[in-house]
Scaffold this active site. Structure first.
Site, PDB file in Angstrom:
ATOM      1  N   ARG A   1      -8.010  -9.037 -10.398  1.00 57.56           N
ATOM      2  CA  ARG A   1      -6.848  -9.017  -9.236  1.00 57.56           C
ATOM      3  C   ARG A   1      -6.322  -9.665 -11.362  1.00 57.56           C
ATOM      4  NH1 ARG A   1      -3.419 -11.042  -5.952  1.00 57.56           N
ATOM      5  NH2 ARG A   1      -4.106  -9.543  -5.026  1.00 57.56           N
TER       6      ARG A   1
ATOM      7  N   LYS B   1      -8.264   1.572   5.987  1.00 61.21           N
ATOM      8  CA  LYS B   1      -7.490   0.118   6.380  1.00 61.21           C
ATOM      9  C   LYS B   1      -6.169   0.062   6.558  1.00 61.21           C
ATOM     10  CE  LYS B   1      -7.077  -0.134   1.178  1.00 61.21           C
ATOM     11  NZ  LYS B   1      -7.410  -0.257  -0.009  1.00 61.21           N
TER      12      LYS B   1
ATOM     13  N   GLU C   1      -3.218  -1.158  -5.017  1.00 62.16           N
ATOM     14  CA  GLU C   1      -2.401  -2.040  -4.679  1.00 62.16           C
ATOM     15  C   GLU C   1      -2.073  -3.145  -5.216  1.00 62.16           C
ATOM     16  OE1 GLU C   1      -3.472  -5.082  -0.786  1.00 62.16           O
ATOM     17  OE2 GLU C   1      -4.889  -3.529  -0.513  1.00 62.16           O
TER      18      GLU C   1
ATOM     19  N   ASN D   1       1.195  -5.843  -4.892  1.00 63.59           N
ATOM     20  CA  ASN D   1       1.246  -6.535  -3.752  1.00 63.59           C
ATOM     21  C   ASN D   1       2.955  -7.391  -4.478  1.00 63.59           C
ATOM     22  OD1 ASN D   1      -1.213  -7.550  -1.640  1.00 63.59           O
ATOM     23  ND2 ASN D   1      -1.707  -6.395  -4.004  1.00 63.59           N
TER      24      ASN D   1
ATOM     25  N   ASP E   1      -4.372  -4.770  -8.256  1.00 60.71           N
ATOM     26  CA  ASP E   1      -5.521  -4.492  -7.826  1.00 60.71           C
ATOM     27  C   ASP E   1      -6.343  -3.431  -8.580  1.00 60.71           C
ATOM     28  OD1 ASP E   1      -5.997  -7.516  -5.980  1.00 60.71           O
ATOM     29  OD2 ASP E   1      -5.698  -5.783  -4.413  1.00 60.71           O
TER      30      ASP E   1
ATOM     31  N   ARG F   1     -15.483  -6.406   0.793  1.00 59.33           N
ATOM     32  CA  ARG F   1     -14.542  -6.976   0.766  1.00 59.33           C
ATOM     33  C   ARG F   1     -14.433  -7.798  -0.559  1.00 59.33           C
ATOM     34  NH1 ARG F   1     -13.225  -8.174   6.420  1.00 59.33           N
ATOM     35  NH2 ARG F   1     -15.446  -8.893   6.163  1.00 59.33           N
TER      36      ARG F   1
ATOM     37  N   ARG G   1     -12.986 -10.228  -8.638  1.00 52.18           N
ATOM     38  CA  ARG G   1     -13.602 -10.931  -7.504  1.00 52.18           C
ATOM     39  C   ARG G   1     -14.374 -10.479  -7.113  1.00 52.18           C
ATOM     40  NH1 ARG G   1      -7.367  -9.821  -4.908  1.00 52.18           N
ATOM     41  NH2 ARG G   1      -8.070  -8.481  -6.025  1.00 52.18           N
TER      42      ARG G   1
ATOM     43  N   LYS H   1       1.336  -1.313   0.005  1.00 50.39           N
ATOM     44  CA  LYS H   1       0.457   0.328   0.083  1.00 50.39           C
ATOM     45  C   LYS H   1       0.975   1.390  -0.517  1.00 50.39           C
ATOM     46  CE  LYS H   1      -4.140  -2.970   2.205  1.00 50.39           C
ATOM     47  NZ  LYS H   1      -3.327  -3.746   2.606  1.00 50.39           N
TER      48      LYS H   1
END
Length: 327
Positions: free
Chosen positions: A212, A162, A282, A284, A274, A234, A226, A127
């Protein structure tokens, strides 16, 4: 001919993983198919002895059978410099334990290929690294200052809060305009997290999905959408999100083209990003997931593409290390 015969994987306890969705397991299955010898250890078995990075490891055999997915050999000490590749695949939290393991693995960088590059993993928290590309993101604030959050909420109305180093959708909250829970939530975050946290403009289109996208050596190779469960913002599959087949929009291709060269430069071979409604949220790099979901929804088997990229990288490094022919 492959330059790889022996690999080690640093991961969470293999008996606890859900093989249906675990990307590390997908990589191990493909490694087995390529004939690699696989050695397995958990992060607590990693040590530094003088200049030597060692681990108490076990040979690992894997099979795609739920409830009977692995066999382990007798524990023995190995020197990680003797491995061709080490996969850094333990899940977050990205805490001091995780950071320490990246420092240890960085010490074998001249002898063994570590994927993803441990120094780059350490320097690219999901993040925070994404904030290098603000033009691709929704309005985002990294802070623990209440006055700054108040001003951000006044500007953007509905927001999401978050933890900065959270994972898997844990402790993600949506705040409504003039939300009566805000004060209590602020107090909870202030006592639970010593570092700053993320405050981001809420994107209503998250109800249609959080995509994703997997990039391999800087190139987008597959995606899965997703979709959050009813009455949840979420979309993480561990939180009940449903996986759908997905391609890439022009905007998403633009995002990948913008960040891809930097991922490659940093040695981040396997990355998951994401994207919600065309906005990057994000990047990752610690232990990305999505490989099995992409294949299950009709996409390619990205474990193949990832190992192809690792083998190419290993081959390039060995060529650069070989002595030049005499003139």
């Amino acid at each position: 001919m492959s330059q790889i015969t022996r690999i080690a994987v640093q991961m969470d306890p293999i008996e606890r993983i859900n093989i249906a969705g675990d990307s590390t397991f997908a990589l191990l299955l493909e490694g087995r198919a390529r004939g690699f010898e696989i050695l397995y250890y958990t992060p607590d078995k990693l040590s530094l002895r003088g200049r030597d990075v060692v681990a108490t490891a076990q040979t690992l055999s894997v099979r795609d059978i739920a409830g009977d997915h692995f066999t382990l050999g007798t524990p023995r000490e190995i020197f990680l410099r003797d491995m061709d590749v080490v996969l850094l695949r333990q899940d977050p939290p990205f805490d001091l334990s995780y950071i320490t393991s990246t420092h240890l693995l960085e010490k074998i960088g001249g002898e063994t290929l570590v994927v993803n590059d441990p120094a780059s993993v350490r320097n690219a928290p999901e993040k925070l690294f994404v904030m290098d590309f603000p033009q691709l993101m929704p309005p985002t604030l990294i802070t623990r200052d209440k006055a700054a959050i108040d001003a951000f909420r006044a500007e953007h109305d509905e927001v999401v809060m978050k933890p900065l180093h959270g994972h898997g959708g844990a402790a993600v909250f949506k705040l409504q305009h003039q939300d009566a829970n805000y004060g209590s939530l602020y107090d909870l975050f202030a006592t639970s997290f010593r570092e700053q946290w993320v405050v981001q403009k809420f994107l209503p289109e998250v109800k249609k999905g959080d995509k994703r996208i997997i990039l391999v050596d800087g190139q987008p190779r597959g995606a899965v959408n997703r979709v959050p469960a009813e009455n949840d913002i979420r979309s993480n599959m561990v939180r009940g999100g449903a996986a759908e087949a997905a391609g890439l929009t022009e905007r998403e291709k633009e995002i990948c083209a913008t960040i891809g060269p930097e991922l490659k430069r940093r040695g981040l071979v396997f990355v998951g990003i994401d994207v919600i409604d065309g906005w990057l949220t994000e990047i990752n790099v610690t232990s990305p997931t999505g490989v099995r979901a992409i294949k299950r929804t009709g996409g390619p088997d990205l474990a193949v593409a990832i190992w192809d990229a690792i083998e190419a990288k290993k081959s390039e490094s060995q060529k650069s290390e070989s002595p030049k022919a005499e003139a």
